[in-house]
Design a protein around this motif. Structure first.
Motif, PDB file in Angstrom:
ATOM      1  N   CYS A   1      -4.924  15.921  -8.186  1.00 41.60           N
ATOM      2  CA  CYS A   1      -3.502  15.936  -8.542  1.00 41.60           C
ATOM      3  C   CYS A   1      -3.292  16.666  -9.863  1.00 41.60           C
ATOM      4  O   CYS A   1      -4.207  16.778 -10.673  1.00 41.60           O
ATOM      5  CB  CYS A   1      -2.966  14.503  -8.680  1.00 41.60           C
ATOM      6  SG  CYS A   1      -2.908  13.603  -7.123  1.00 41.60           S
TER       7      CYS A   1
ATOM      8  N   TYR B   1       0.423   5.536   0.103  1.00 38.03           N
ATOM      9  CA  TYR B   1      -0.451   6.698   0.271  1.00 38.03           C
ATOM     10  C   TYR B   1       0.420   7.944   0.259  1.00 38.03           C
ATOM     11  O   TYR B   1       1.334   8.079   1.071  1.00 38.03           O
ATOM     12  CB  TYR B   1      -1.234   6.602   1.578  1.00 38.03           C
ATOM     13  CG  TYR B   1      -2.023   5.317   1.684  1.00 38.03           C
ATOM     14  CD1 TYR B   1      -3.199   5.152   0.962  1.00 38.03           C
ATOM     15  CD2 TYR B   1      -1.559   4.262   2.448  1.00 38.03           C
ATOM     16  CE1 TYR B   1      -3.915   3.964   1.029  1.00 38.03           C
ATOM     17  CE2 TYR B   1      -2.269   3.063   2.523  1.00 38.03           C
ATOM     18  CZ  TYR B   1      -3.443   2.920   1.818  1.00 38.03           C
ATOM     19  OH  TYR B   1      -4.135   1.743   1.874  1.00 38.03           O
TER      20      TYR B   1
ATOM     21  N   LYS C   1      -1.964  -1.384  -3.929  1.00 41.60           N
ATOM     22  CA  LYS C   1      -2.970  -0.334  -4.029  1.00 41.60           C
ATOM     23  C   LYS C   1      -2.350   0.977  -3.576  1.00 41.60           C
ATOM     24  O   LYS C   1      -1.414   0.991  -2.771  1.00 41.60           O
ATOM     25  CB  LYS C   1      -4.223  -0.669  -3.248  1.00 41.60           C
ATOM     26  CG  LYS C   1      -4.078  -0.782  -1.767  1.00 41.60           C
ATOM     27  CD  LYS C   1      -5.431  -1.148  -1.146  1.00 41.60           C
ATOM     28  CE  LYS C   1      -5.349  -1.281   0.356  1.00 41.60           C
ATOM     29  NZ  LYS C   1      -6.645  -1.580   0.944  1.00 41.60           N
TER      30      LYS C   1
ATOM     31  N   ALA D   1      -3.042   5.570  -3.208  1.00 41.88           N
ATOM     32  CA  ALA D   1      -3.835   6.795  -3.301  1.00 41.88           C
ATOM     33  C   ALA D   1      -2.868   7.969  -3.319  1.00 41.88           C
ATOM     34  O   ALA D   1      -1.946   8.040  -2.494  1.00 41.88           O
ATOM     35  CB  ALA D   1      -4.794   6.912  -2.135  1.00 41.88           C
TER      36      ALA D   1
ATOM     37  N   GLU E   1       0.841  -1.193   0.000  1.00 37.82           N
ATOM     38  CA  GLU E   1       0.000   0.000   0.000  1.00 37.82           C
ATOM     39  C   GLU E   1       0.876   1.243   0.000  1.00 37.82           C
ATOM     40  O   GLU E   1       1.846   1.322   0.742  1.00 37.82           O
ATOM     41  CB  GLU E   1      -0.901   0.013   1.236  1.00 37.82           C
ATOM     42  CG  GLU E   1      -1.824  -1.184   1.311  1.00 37.82           C
ATOM     43  CD  GLU E   1      -2.651  -1.213   2.579  1.00 37.82           C
ATOM     44  OE1 GLU E   1      -2.976  -0.141   3.120  1.00 37.82           O
ATOM     45  OE2 GLU E   1      -2.968  -2.326   3.042  1.00 37.82           O
TER      46      GLU E   1
ATOM     47  N   VAL F   1      -3.023  12.113  -3.279  1.00 33.82           N
ATOM     48  CA  VAL F   1      -3.922  13.229  -2.993  1.00 33.82           C
ATOM     49  C   VAL F   1      -3.115  14.530  -3.015  1.00 33.82           C
ATOM     50  O   VAL F   1      -2.092  14.647  -2.323  1.00 33.82           O
ATOM     51  CB  VAL F   1      -4.605  13.050  -1.612  1.00 33.82           C
ATOM     52  CG1 VAL F   1      -5.552  14.212  -1.333  1.00 33.82           C
ATOM     53  CG2 VAL F   1      -5.340  11.720  -1.543  1.00 33.82           C
TER      54      VAL F   1
ATOM     55  N   ASP G   1      -4.961  -1.371  -7.507  1.00 42.50           N
ATOM     56  CA  ASP G   1      -5.947  -0.313  -7.255  1.00 42.50           C
ATOM     57  C   ASP G   1      -5.233   1.028  -7.175  1.00 42.50           C
ATOM     58  O   ASP G   1      -4.176   1.129  -6.549  1.00 42.50           O
ATOM     59  CB  ASP G   1      -6.665  -0.549  -5.927  1.00 42.50           C
ATOM     60  CG  ASP G   1      -7.521  -1.799  -5.928  1.00 42.50           C
ATOM     61  OD1 ASP G   1      -8.144  -2.087  -6.964  1.00 42.50           O
ATOM     62  OD2 ASP G   1      -7.564  -2.482  -4.894  1.00 42.50           O
ATOM     63  N   LEU G   2      -5.821   2.050  -7.787  1.00 40.50           N
ATOM     64  CA  LEU G   2      -5.218   3.375  -7.773  1.00 40.50           C
ATOM     65  C   LEU G   2      -6.294   4.441  -7.656  1.00 40.50           C
ATOM     66  O   LEU G   2      -7.255   4.446  -8.414  1.00 40.50           O
ATOM     67  CB  LEU G   2      -4.412   3.595  -9.064  1.00 40.50           C
ATOM     68  CG  LEU G   2      -3.803   4.980  -9.263  1.00 40.50           C
ATOM     69  CD1 LEU G   2      -2.727   5.252  -8.220  1.00 40.50           C
ATOM     70  CD2 LEU G   2      -3.232   5.101 -10.670  1.00 40.50           C
ATOM     71  N   ASP G   3      -6.115   5.353  -6.682  1.00 39.08           N
ATOM     72  CA  ASP G   3      -6.947   6.544  -6.558  1.00 39.08           C
ATOM     73  C   ASP G   3      -6.058   7.756  -6.761  1.00 39.08           C
ATOM     74  O   ASP G   3      -5.011   7.873  -6.121  1.00 39.08           O
ATOM     75  CB  ASP G   3      -7.596   6.634  -5.168  1.00 39.08           C
ATOM     76  CG  ASP G   3      -8.657   5.572  -4.940  1.00 39.08           C
ATOM     77  OD1 ASP G   3      -9.352   5.209  -5.907  1.00 39.08           O
ATOM     78  OD2 ASP G   3      -8.783   5.111  -3.798  1.00 39.08           O
ATOM     79  N   VAL G   4      -6.459   8.649  -7.657  1.00 37.52           N
ATOM     80  CA  VAL G   4      -5.737   9.890  -7.905  1.00 37.52           C
ATOM     81  C   VAL G   4      -6.742  11.012  -7.665  1.00 37.52           C
ATOM     82  O   VAL G   4      -7.723  11.131  -8.396  1.00 37.52           O
ATOM     83  CB  VAL G   4      -5.176   9.935  -9.346  1.00 37.52           C
ATOM     84  CG1 VAL G   4      -4.449  11.243  -9.603  1.00 37.52           C
ATOM     85  CG2 VAL G   4      -4.266   8.745  -9.604  1.00 37.52           C
ATOM     86  N   ILE G   5      -6.484  11.822  -6.628  1.00 37.68           N
ATOM     87  CA  ILE G   5      -7.451  12.824  -6.194  1.00 37.68           C
ATOM     88  C   ILE G   5      -6.803  14.201  -6.172  1.00 37.68           C
ATOM     89  O   ILE G   5      -5.792  14.410  -5.490  1.00 37.68           O
ATOM     90  CB  ILE G   5      -8.001  12.466  -4.788  1.00 37.68           C
ATOM     91  CG1 ILE G   5      -8.657  11.078  -4.830  1.00 37.68           C
ATOM     92  CG2 ILE G   5      -8.983  13.525  -4.294  1.00 37.68           C
ATOM     93  CD1 ILE G   5      -8.879  10.463  -3.479  1.00 37.68           C
TER      94      ILE G   5
END
Length: 189
Positions: free
Chosen positions: A169, A105, A135, A137, A103, A139, A163-167
């Protein structure tokens, strides 16, 4: 185990693609993580750190900046700059395996002018590379002028079965030779 690092410069490290020593009965790989190699860390926090000018010098040597091997990596206000990988992932590579997830972050971090595939091989991801059960993220992060030199995909971000979250950016002026100059996604969950 957990670790917290604040305000540290991690610079001019190198990982060479060769077998390493055995420590406590476990073989160590000296080819991953020119700056930092994390293996099964419960939590590793890096706060206001500079990870720059690190290298790997073999095509099979990924992650010039940080190699996250089945660990939890938390980054706050860190800068990854001018890391160069002969293999994949100049800044960060995260890979899980054996039922363990890697992970990553990142909050308010900058990924600037990192280069993957500098030996001319087909390699991916100058910024972040997500493999298998990883995974991540990101931010409020910035990815600027990262490029895959001799490779193909994902100048800033590359996801290969993870899994990838791009918030919120910014992804600007990154380069992948054939696909995904900014982001390449393959078989993501």
């Amino acid at each position: 185990k957990s670790v917290k690092v604040k305000g540290l410069y991690i610079q001019d490290g190198i990982a060479v693609a060769k077998a390493g020593p055995t420590v406590n009965g476990e073989a160590c790989q000296t080819r991953n993580g020119g700056g930092v190699y994390l293996k099964k860390a419960k939590e590793a926090k890096f706060i206001r750190c500079q990870i720059r000018d690190n290298k790997t010098n073999g095509a099979g040597a990924p992650a010039a900046g940080i190699c996250n091997d089945c660990s939890v990596l938390c980054l706050y206000d860190c800068t990854f700059e001018n890391n160069q990988s002969g293999g994949n992932s100049a800044a960060i590579q995260a890979a899980g395996g054996g039922g363990i997830t890697a992970e990553t972050y990142a909050f308010n971090c900058t990924f600037n002018k990192n280069s993957a595939g500098v030996l001319g091989d087909n390699r991916d991801a100058a910024g972040y590379y997500c493999l298998w059960t990883a995974k991540a993220a990101f931010v409020n992060c910035t990815f600027y002028e990262n490029k895959v030199v001799g490779g193909q995909r994902g100048g800033a971000l590359n996801v290969n079965s993870g899994d990838l979250d791009v918030i919120n950016c910014t992804i600007h002026k990154n380069e992948g030779k054939s696909m995904g100059g900014g982001i390449q996604i393959r078989t993501a969950d």
